[in-house]
Design a protein around this motif. Structure first.
Motif, PDB file in Angstrom:
ATOM      1  N   SER A  98       0.828  -1.201   0.000  1.00 39.11           N
ATOM      2  CA  SER A  98       0.000   0.000   0.000  1.00 39.11           C
ATOM      3  C   SER A  98       0.866   1.257   0.000  1.00 39.11           C
ATOM      4  CB  SER A  98      -0.909   0.024   1.234  1.00 39.11           C
ATOM      5  OG  SER A  98      -1.643  -1.159   1.372  1.00 39.11           O
TER       6      SER A  98
ATOM      7  N   ASP B  46     -13.674   3.709   6.468  1.00 34.45           N
ATOM      8  CA  ASP B  46     -13.377   2.528   5.668  1.00 34.45           C
ATOM      9  C   ASP B  46     -14.688   1.879   5.244  1.00 34.45           C
ATOM     10  OD1 ASP B  46     -10.552   2.775   6.232  1.00 34.45           O
ATOM     11  OD2 ASP B  46     -11.021   2.053   8.243  1.00 34.45           O
TER      12      ASP B  46
ATOM     13  N   ALA C 192      -7.611  -2.620   5.724  1.00 31.51           N
ATOM     14  CA  ALA C 192      -7.756  -1.232   5.276  1.00 31.51           C
ATOM     15  C   ALA C 192      -7.638  -0.235   6.416  1.00 31.51           C
ATOM     16  CB  ALA C 192      -9.091  -1.049   4.564  1.00 31.51           C
TER      17      ALA C 192
ATOM     18  N   THR D 236      -4.539   2.302   5.538  1.00 32.02           N
ATOM     19  CA  THR D 236      -4.887   3.671   5.145  1.00 32.02           C
ATOM     20  C   THR D 236      -4.257   4.685   6.087  1.00 32.02           C
ATOM     21  OG1 THR D 236      -6.961   3.499   6.403  1.00 32.02           O
ATOM     22  CG2 THR D 236      -7.064   3.044   4.026  1.00 32.02           C
TER      23      THR D 236
ATOM     24  N   GLU E  34      -9.116   1.626   0.786  1.00 31.94           N
ATOM     25  CA  GLU E  34      -8.714   0.304   0.311  1.00 31.94           C
ATOM     26  C   GLU E  34      -9.915  -0.629   0.329  1.00 31.94           C
ATOM     27  OE1 GLU E  34      -4.009   0.333   1.578  1.00 31.94           O
ATOM     28  OE2 GLU E  34      -5.340  -1.107   2.547  1.00 31.94           O
TER      29      GLU E  34
END
Length: 428
Positions: free
Chosen positions: A163, A241, A261, A265, A287
């Motif tokens: 990521s 999220d 996520a 993130t 994500e």
């Protein structure tokens, strides 16, 4: 196999400081499931002459692990240090340039080692996916590490290297093309792999912390919970999220929540903040798990989302946790060799820039993402910290993979057959 391109040693500190450190890399937690995998990876791939030691709380178990490693590791020193023995941890930290630790849950066991490294000027890399641990590390270790010159690098595995490096590469390309800052940016994740008891135990540790600390709840649900300065973050509205299944308008795929996520993130947003919001003041990031198109994909997305919700509820409820604990893998257990070998992951990250140009970053690798691929990521991060000091970004403190390692880690992973690339895509 030795990385011939890195046989030449790169000094991280001045010569005197390097000479008084006995080891280049210490693998802490070498007797655990992932620790053994990391030790084996380094035995096969570290450049000849790299000084590596194995550490843990049991000499007998360390000796057993060493006997099972490739010949290159047979003479590696052993360091005995319990995760709660601060004197031993300080001695360990002072003996090495880098500590790579796989001992979790980090919220329970990780902070004394991170603090010892920050105080000693020793670089540190871990595999945490725990928001609350990273927040505590920032609060307690960041100033110490900046003063000593240590890089305390969290999240050096599947959480959150793909990521973080994907967005790092998108930013670089947009900057190169004078395309302006990044705006809406979305990661679609696909993967095949297994689950270990350590991963489950980390989730338990965070749930336990939340149940007794209201401030922890606030940190967990704050999209900028890992920011170095919360008040300096832009007000972009609620960046939650996604937890529902829906059809992505850009790709046509059915998508749903991505299990990591909430952590990834926040790591990516921290990278942006540590770089003085170089990605952009209107950078929004999320994500998702992607399942493909059609009714079968929609069904799979729905089934996973429902299952994830039920698992989290069962883990967080005192009445159902005993049942969950009997079903879930125990700490120290992990996927089979076949699962690790046949796994894979693919992450595709799309962004739109301030000038309207659009880009796609792709990060893929073979091998179970949480174990085989993660071992490569942590191993190469540790070697970069130990051997590539003069090429790393000038930074110290509690850092992210992108801000601590950047292009050096990108290059190392590409040499290990990871795909990391960026391409421009037509505007919608």
């Amino acid at each position: 196999m030795t990385d011939a391109g890195h046989d030449a040693r790169h000094e991280v500190r001045d010569a005197g400081d390097t000479e008084r450190r006995t080891h280049d890399v210490v693998v802490y937690g070498a007797t655990g499931f992932v620790g053994r995998l990391l030790a084996e990876y380094l035995a096969r791939n570290a450049p000849s002459g790299t000084r590596i030691a194995l550490a843990g709380r049991s000499r007998t178990k360390l000796e057993e692990v060493r006997r099972g490693l490739p010949r290159a590791a047979r003479d590696w020193p052993l360091v005995v240090a319990d995760a709660v023995d601060e004197v031993a941890l300080r001695s360990l930290a002072a003996s090495t340039t880098v500590v790579a630790t796989t001992v979790g849950p980090y919220l329970r066991y990780g902070l004394p080692l991170a603090r010892a490294c920050a105080e000693a000027g020793t670089h540190y890399a871990d595999l945490t996916g725990e928001i609350l641990f990273v927040r505590k590390a920032i609060d307690e270790c960041d100033a110490l590490a900046k003063a000593s010159g240590a890089r305390i690098v969290t999240a050096c595995g599947y959480d959150s290297v793909p990521s973080d490096l994907a967005v790092h590469l998108l930013h670089q390309q947009a900057q190169h093309d004078a395309a302006g800052g990044l705006l809406d940016t979305t990661l679609h994740a696909r993967a095949k792999g297994g689950v270990s008891g350590g991963t489950v135990d980390s989730s338990r540790a965070q749930l336990d912390a939340v149940s007794t600390d209201r401030r922890a709840v606030k940190t967990l649900f704050d999209p900028y919970g890992l920011s170095p300065d919360r008040n300096a973050e832009p007000d972009l509205g609620k960046e939650r999220d996604p937890m529902a299944v829906f059809r992505d308008a850009d790709t046509g795929d059915w998508v749903g929540p991505f299990v990591m996520a909430s952590f990834n993130t926040r790591i990516v947003r921290r990278s942006n903040a540590l770089r003085d919001h170089a990605y952009g003041r209107r950078f929004r990031y999320r994500e998702l798990s992607a399942y493909g198109r059609g009714p079968v994909a929609r069904g799979r997305a729905t089934a996973f989302t429902v299952g994830l919700g039920l698992a989290m509820k069962a883990m967080g409820d005192d009445r159902t946790r005993p049942v969950f604990d009997r079903i879930a893998p125990s700490p120290g257990e992990g996927p089979s060799e076949k699962t690790r070998r046949t796994g894979w992951f693919s992450m595709k990250v799309r962004t739109t820039t301030e000038t309207g140009r659009r880009y796609l970053a792709t990060v893929t690798a073979q091998g179970d993402p949480g174990y085989a691929a993660t071992t490569v990521m942590l191993g190469e991060a540790a070697l970069a910290l130990a051997l590539d000091g003069d090429r790393l970004p000038p930074a110290a403190g509690v850092l992210t993979p992108a801000t601590a390692l950047g292009d050096v880690l990108v290059d190392r992973l590409r040499r290990r057959d990871f795909t990391l690339r960026v391409e421009e895509i037509p505007s919608a």
